[in-house]
Motif scaffolding. Structure first.
Motif, PDB file in Angstrom:
ATOM      1  N   MET A   1      -6.489  30.596  22.933  1.00 28.96           N
ATOM      2  CA  MET A   1      -5.267  30.546  23.458  1.00 28.96           C
ATOM      3  C   MET A   1      -3.977  30.610  22.647  1.00 28.96           C
ATOM      4  O   MET A   1      -2.895  31.471  22.923  1.00 28.96           O
ATOM      5  N   PRO A   2      -4.101  30.222  21.262  1.00 25.66           N
ATOM      6  CA  PRO A   2      -3.155  30.400  20.412  1.00 25.66           C
ATOM      7  C   PRO A   2      -2.733  31.863  20.109  1.00 25.66           C
ATOM      8  O   PRO A   2      -1.720  32.486  20.025  1.00 25.66           O
ATOM      9  N   GLU A   3      -3.820  32.850  20.128  1.00 28.19           N
ATOM     10  CA  GLU A   3      -3.723  34.255  19.826  1.00 28.19           C
ATOM     11  C   GLU A   3      -2.916  34.892  21.157  1.00 28.19           C
ATOM     12  O   GLU A   3      -2.118  35.602  20.834  1.00 28.19           O
ATOM     13  N   LEU A   4      -3.324  34.493  22.485  1.00 32.46           N
ATOM     14  CA  LEU A   4      -2.666  35.069  23.402  1.00 32.46           C
ATOM     15  C   LEU A   4      -1.188  34.625  23.460  1.00 32.46           C
ATOM     16  O   LEU A   4      -0.405  35.595  23.834  1.00 32.46           O
ATOM     17  N   LEU A   5      -0.906  33.472  22.975  1.00 26.94           N
ATOM     18  CA  LEU A   5       0.551  33.350  23.118  1.00 26.94           C
ATOM     19  C   LEU A   5       1.335  33.914  22.099  1.00 26.94           C
ATOM     20  O   LEU A   5       2.641  34.237  21.996  1.00 26.94           O
TER      21      LEU A   5
ATOM     22  N   TYR B   1      -2.060  34.149  31.196  1.00 28.23           N
ATOM     23  CA  TYR B   1      -1.933  35.485  31.499  1.00 28.23           C
ATOM     24  C   TYR B   1      -1.551  36.045  32.818  1.00 28.23           C
ATOM     25  O   TYR B   1      -0.433  36.994  32.704  1.00 28.23           O
ATOM     26  N   ARG B   2      -2.236  35.417  33.801  1.00 27.77           N
ATOM     27  CA  ARG B   2      -1.459  35.813  35.181  1.00 27.77           C
ATOM     28  C   ARG B   2      -0.048  35.308  35.437  1.00 27.77           C
ATOM     29  O   ARG B   2       0.954  36.215  35.996  1.00 27.77           O
ATOM     30  N   GLU B   3       0.357  34.359  34.696  1.00 27.76           N
ATOM     31  CA  GLU B   3       1.991  33.968  34.790  1.00 27.76           C
ATOM     32  C   GLU B   3       2.723  34.963  34.148  1.00 27.76           C
ATOM     33  O   GLU B   3       3.783  35.249  34.598  1.00 27.76           O
ATOM     34  N   PHE B   4       2.455  35.268  32.920  1.00 29.60           N
ATOM     35  CA  PHE B   4       3.159  36.469  32.178  1.00 29.60           C
ATOM     36  C   PHE B   4       3.246  37.611  32.930  1.00 29.60           C
ATOM     37  O   PHE B   4       4.234  38.449  32.747  1.00 29.60           O
ATOM     38  N   GLU B   5       2.114  37.998  33.411  1.00 29.59           N
ATOM     39  CA  GLU B   5       1.787  39.468  33.936  1.00 29.59           C
ATOM     40  C   GLU B   5       2.260  39.682  35.201  1.00 29.59           C
ATOM     41  O   GLU B   5       2.202  40.755  36.126  1.00 29.59           O
ATOM     42  N   HIS B   6       2.110  38.461  36.064  1.00 27.42           N
ATOM     43  CA  HIS B   6       2.310  38.443  37.617  1.00 27.42           C
ATOM     44  C   HIS B   6       1.098  39.180  38.023  1.00 27.42           C
ATOM     45  O   HIS B   6       1.514  40.237  39.042  1.00 27.42           O
ATOM     46  N   CYS B   7      -0.017  38.892  37.772  1.00 28.12           N
ATOM     47  CA  CYS B   7      -1.209  39.800  38.491  1.00 28.12           C
ATOM     48  C   CYS B   7      -2.204  38.765  38.945  1.00 28.12           C
ATOM     49  O   CYS B   7      -2.058  37.379  38.837  1.00 28.12           O
TER      50      CYS B   7
ATOM     51  N   PHE C   1      -8.666  39.086  34.203  1.00 30.73           N
ATOM     52  CA  PHE C   1     -10.102  39.004  33.791  1.00 30.73           C
ATOM     53  C   PHE C   1     -10.357  40.330  33.049  1.00 30.73           C
ATOM     54  O   PHE C   1     -11.017  40.296  31.802  1.00 30.73           O
ATOM     55  N   LYS C   2     -10.069  41.649  33.501  1.00 35.17           N
ATOM     56  CA  LYS C   2     -10.431  42.860  33.133  1.00 35.17           C
ATOM     57  C   LYS C   2      -9.445  43.102  31.781  1.00 35.17           C
ATOM     58  O   LYS C   2      -9.884  43.332  30.643  1.00 35.17           O
ATOM     59  N   ALA C   3      -8.069  42.731  31.807  1.00 34.54           N
ATOM     60  CA  ALA C   3      -7.436  42.985  30.796  1.00 34.54           C
ATOM     61  C   ALA C   3      -7.831  42.279  29.567  1.00 34.54           C
ATOM     62  O   ALA C   3      -7.674  42.513  28.313  1.00 34.54           O
ATOM     63  N   LEU C   4      -8.366  41.106  29.700  1.00 35.82           N
ATOM     64  CA  LEU C   4      -8.685  40.045  28.614  1.00 35.82           C
ATOM     65  C   LEU C   4     -10.183  40.445  28.251  1.00 35.82           C
ATOM     66  O   LEU C   4     -10.879  39.579  27.311  1.00 35.82           O
ATOM     67  N   GLY C   5     -10.665  41.551  28.715  1.00 35.15           N
ATOM     68  CA  GLY C   5     -12.034  41.878  28.156  1.00 35.15           C
ATOM     69  C   GLY C   5     -13.112  41.668  29.168  1.00 35.15           C
ATOM     70  O   GLY C   5     -14.210  41.904  28.761  1.00 35.15           O
TER      71      GLY C   5
END
Length: 93
Positions: free
Chosen positions: A1-5, A52-58, A64-68
């Protein structure tokens, strides 16, 4: 989580950060865990996919795909519902 932030230029200090999901946050109000976050002001809670969904509005599939993650074609008669159930059980553990 810290890495994503960090990808979104959000600094954490002592596992706390300013919440990016509500207005003016004068004091750090979001608790950052290894695999989740919780904001004590706006009550946002979520895992890496939710953030991720909140930031990217997806949707979840895109996150799931974007995070690997990888979706495979249904060659063994395994339905999406069964895959989701398996994922949720593994996530709960």
């Amino acid at each position: 989580m810290p890495e994503l932030l960090r990808r979104y230029h959000i600094e954490t200090k002592r596992n706390m950060c300013h919440c990016p999901f509500h207005g003016d946050d004068k004091h750090p109000s979001m608790k950052v865990y290894n695999d989740a976050v919780y904001c004590f002001t706006c009550n946002f809670r979520g895992d890496i996919f939710d953030v991720y969904r909140e930031f990217e509005h997806c949707d979840f599939k895109t996150a799931f795909k974007a995070l690997g993650g990888a979706y495979e074609h249904d060659t063994n008669n395994v339905t999406h519902k069964m895959k989701k159930s398996l994922y949720e059980r593994q996530r709960a553990e």
